[in-house]
Design a protein around this motif. Structure first.
Motif, PDB file in Angstrom:
ATOM      1  N   LEU A 103       1.689   0.502 -62.407  1.00 10.84           N
ATOM      2  CA  LEU A 103       0.879   1.524 -61.733  1.00 10.84           C
ATOM      3  C   LEU A 103       0.623   1.156 -60.286  1.00 10.84           C
ATOM      4  O   LEU A 103       0.577   2.019 -59.408  1.00 10.84           O
ATOM      5  CB  LEU A 103      -0.435   1.723 -62.482  1.00 10.84           C
ATOM      6  N   ALA A 104       0.446  -0.142 -60.030  1.00 11.81           N
ATOM      7  CA  ALA A 104       0.239  -0.595 -58.648  1.00 11.81           C
ATOM      8  C   ALA A 104       1.486  -0.353 -57.809  1.00 11.81           C
ATOM      9  O   ALA A 104       1.409   0.069 -56.651  1.00 11.81           O
ATOM     10  CB  ALA A 104      -0.135  -2.076 -58.635  1.00 11.81           C
ATOM     11  N   ALA A 162       1.743   3.147 -56.547  1.00 13.03           N
ATOM     12  CA  ALA A 162       0.738   3.607 -55.584  1.00 13.03           C
ATOM     13  C   ALA A 162       1.270   3.587 -54.154  1.00 13.03           C
ATOM     14  O   ALA A 162       0.932   4.453 -53.344  1.00 13.03           O
ATOM     15  CB  ALA A 162      -0.515   2.732 -55.688  1.00 13.03           C
ATOM     16  N   VAL A 184       2.767   6.731 -52.255  1.00  9.41           N
ATOM     17  CA  VAL A 184       1.875   7.838 -51.913  1.00  9.41           C
ATOM     18  C   VAL A 184       1.520   7.793 -50.425  1.00  9.41           C
ATOM     19  O   VAL A 184       1.700   8.770 -49.682  1.00  9.41           O
ATOM     20  CB  VAL A 184       0.587   7.793 -52.769  1.00  9.41           C
ATOM     21  N   PRO A 188      -3.879  -2.261 -59.759  1.00  7.30           N
ATOM     22  CA  PRO A 188      -3.665  -0.829 -59.492  1.00  7.30           C
ATOM     23  C   PRO A 188      -4.883  -0.135 -58.900  1.00  7.30           C
ATOM     24  O   PRO A 188      -4.729   0.807 -58.120  1.00  7.30           O
ATOM     25  CB  PRO A 188      -3.321  -0.261 -60.868  1.00  7.30           C
ATOM     26  N   GLY A 218      -4.704  -0.940 -55.402  1.00  9.73           N
ATOM     27  CA  GLY A 218      -3.468  -0.342 -54.888  1.00  9.73           C
ATOM     28  C   GLY A 218      -3.617   1.137 -54.623  1.00  9.73           C
ATOM     29  O   GLY A 218      -3.189   1.651 -53.579  1.00  9.73           O
ATOM     30  N   TRP A 219      -4.239   1.864 -55.561  1.00  7.79           N
ATOM     31  CA  TRP A 219      -4.408   3.307 -55.373  1.00  7.79           C
ATOM     32  C   TRP A 219      -5.490   3.621 -54.344  1.00  7.79           C
ATOM     33  O   TRP A 219      -5.383   4.624 -53.627  1.00  7.79           O
ATOM     34  CB  TRP A 219      -4.712   3.972 -56.720  1.00  7.79           C
ATOM     35  N   GLY A 253      -3.595   3.218 -51.151  1.00  5.29           N
ATOM     36  CA  GLY A 253      -2.634   4.289 -50.900  1.00  5.29           C
ATOM     37  C   GLY A 253      -3.264   5.640 -50.604  1.00  5.29           C
ATOM     38  O   GLY A 253      -2.591   6.532 -50.083  1.00  5.29           O
ATOM     39  N   THR A 254      -4.548   5.814 -50.933  1.00  8.98           N
ATOM     40  CA  THR A 254      -5.229   7.101 -50.706  1.00  8.98           C
ATOM     41  C   THR A 254      -6.315   6.973 -49.640  1.00  8.98           C
ATOM     42  O   THR A 254      -6.084   7.277 -48.471  1.00  8.98           O
ATOM     43  CB  THR A 254      -5.815   7.620 -52.032  1.00  8.98           C
ATOM     44  N   ASN A 311      -5.583  -0.070 -44.638  1.00  7.05           N
ATOM     45  CA  ASN A 311      -5.062  -0.968 -45.684  1.00  7.05           C
ATOM     46  C   ASN A 311      -5.699  -2.341 -45.595  1.00  7.05           C
ATOM     47  O   ASN A 311      -5.995  -2.973 -46.623  1.00  7.05           O
ATOM     48  CB  ASN A 311      -3.545  -1.110 -45.541  1.00  7.05           C
TER      49      ASN A 311
END
Length: 370
Positions: free
Chosen positions: A188-189, A192, A195, A329, A332-333, A336-337, A364
């Motif tokens: 899942l990471a 990410a 995105v 994750p 990570g998400w 990414g968002t 980041n």
């Protein structure tokens, strides 16, 4: 892109599997390694095969949705039918390489990857130009390279870890559950990252080809210059897991202290090198206008932020081995968002392409510090 998605899942699975394998090695459970190695290869095959089927079924609808015309898709179809199934072999190779690393055979693991690169370097021009096969030749050479590396990896794993010819379904189920505790968060990471990158590319595309050219050069320098950082999770996870399994917390602390110092020293040295050589690299790639401004912003400011990202890779390795895998994750998400989208938008509004990339790395970096 389809191969990248498959690779993101396969890499996550390999990290999870090698954490379990390294723990067993640390506990000196040598008699169970052959069966565990076989089960891990079965996991890699089943996961990759499932993804290949889904991707090949969805390939044409995806191509239409992305705006590719029918003629372009027909030309690419044969290439896809060679390359996407070939990711089955790549998944097996990734698993073999990680297992060899966990057993301490780092040089052999590297040799497997170099063998694949060497095969591809010879086969690509031979099939594309020598045999006049064009795009299909590129697919055949990819498939050949994948086959060579997977066979080499399997032979070396058989020699140094062993492989069991019998399958115990009960144990396979148990090993799969334990592997997925680390592997699923890692997968899942990995998903990410695209995105934020996709949104950045959409913004830069609106700024013109010069901005896209600048980002292309930045990306190439990142992949080359910071390969040490990208390799950290794959290198650290088996070492940390093995020493934790052996109860050597003192070694774990020593490894982390050393790695953090290495990241800072390497990151500062590369930052200074890029700050000095940035203008010459931009000239070499004929960057002008906004593209040149973006690359110079990366060389002078962005490279410094990558030291924080290197330390973040160390943190992720710790999370994956110390029962905090789901933190990977989650962060990570967030990165990414919330750590990307508003920062790219605000940076582009104020400073165009340079603002977009520096904005993304600033957001980041704040997530990485957290």
């Amino acid at each position: 892109t389809l191969v990248f998605i498959n690779g993101a899942f396969s890499t996550g699975l390999a990290i999870g599997a090698v954490a379990l394998l390294s723990d067993r090695i640390g506990k000196h459970a040598g008699k169970t390694l052959a069966r565990l190695a076989s089960h891990m290869l079965i996991m890699a095959f089943l996961l990759s095969a499932t993804l290949v089927v889904v991707e090949m079924v969805c390939a044409e609808p995806l191509a239409r949705w992305l705006g590719a015309d029918l003629a372009a898709y027909q030309n690419a179809r044969h290439y896809l039918w060679l390359v996407v199934p070939g990711s089955l072999l790549i998944a097996a190779t990734q698993m073999c390489v990680q297992m060899l690393r966990s057993k301490g055979q780092v040089r052999l693991a590297l040799n497997v990857l170099l063998l694949g690169a060497g095969t591809l370097a010879v086969a690509d021009p031979l099939f594309i130009f020598g045999f006049g096969m064009g795009l299909e030749g590129a697919g055949v050479s990819f498939l050949l390279s994948a086959a060579v590396t997977s066979v080499a990896g399997l032979v070396l794993v058989k020699r140094h870890l062993g492989l069991s010819a019998t399958i115990n379904l009960k144990l396979l189920s148990l090993h799969t559950r334990r592997t997925l505790r680390v592997a699923l968060p890692a997968m899942l990471a990995n998903l990410a990252m695209p995105v934020g990158i996709t949104y950045l590319m959409v913004v830069l595309a609106g700024l013109g080809t010069s901005a896209l050219a600048g980002m292309a050069v930045v990306d190439r320098v990142l992949q080359l210059g910071y390969c040490v950082f990208f390799a950290l999770p794959g290198a650290l996870v088996p070492v940390l897991a093995q020493n934790l399994g052996a109860g050597r917390d003192d070694r774990v602390r020593a490894i982390l202290v050393f790695t953090r110092r290495l990241v800072v020293f390497y990151g500062v040295a590369l930052w200074l090198l890029l700050a000095v050589s940035g203008p010459f690299i931009a000239d070499y790639f004929h960057l002008t206008g906004m593209g040149r401004e973006m690359f110079m912003a990366f060389s002078q400011f962005g490279a410094g932020l990558w030291i924080v990202f290197g330390l973040d890779f160390v943190a992720q390795s710790m999370f994956l081995t110390m029962e905090r895998a789901w933190w990977v994750p989650v962060f990570g998400w967030i990165r990414g968002t919330l750590g990307t989208l508003p920062w790219v938008y605000a940076g582009a509004q104020g400073f165009a392409g340079s603002g977009a990339v520096i904005g993304m790395w600033t957001g980041n970096a704040l997530v990485a510090i957290a």
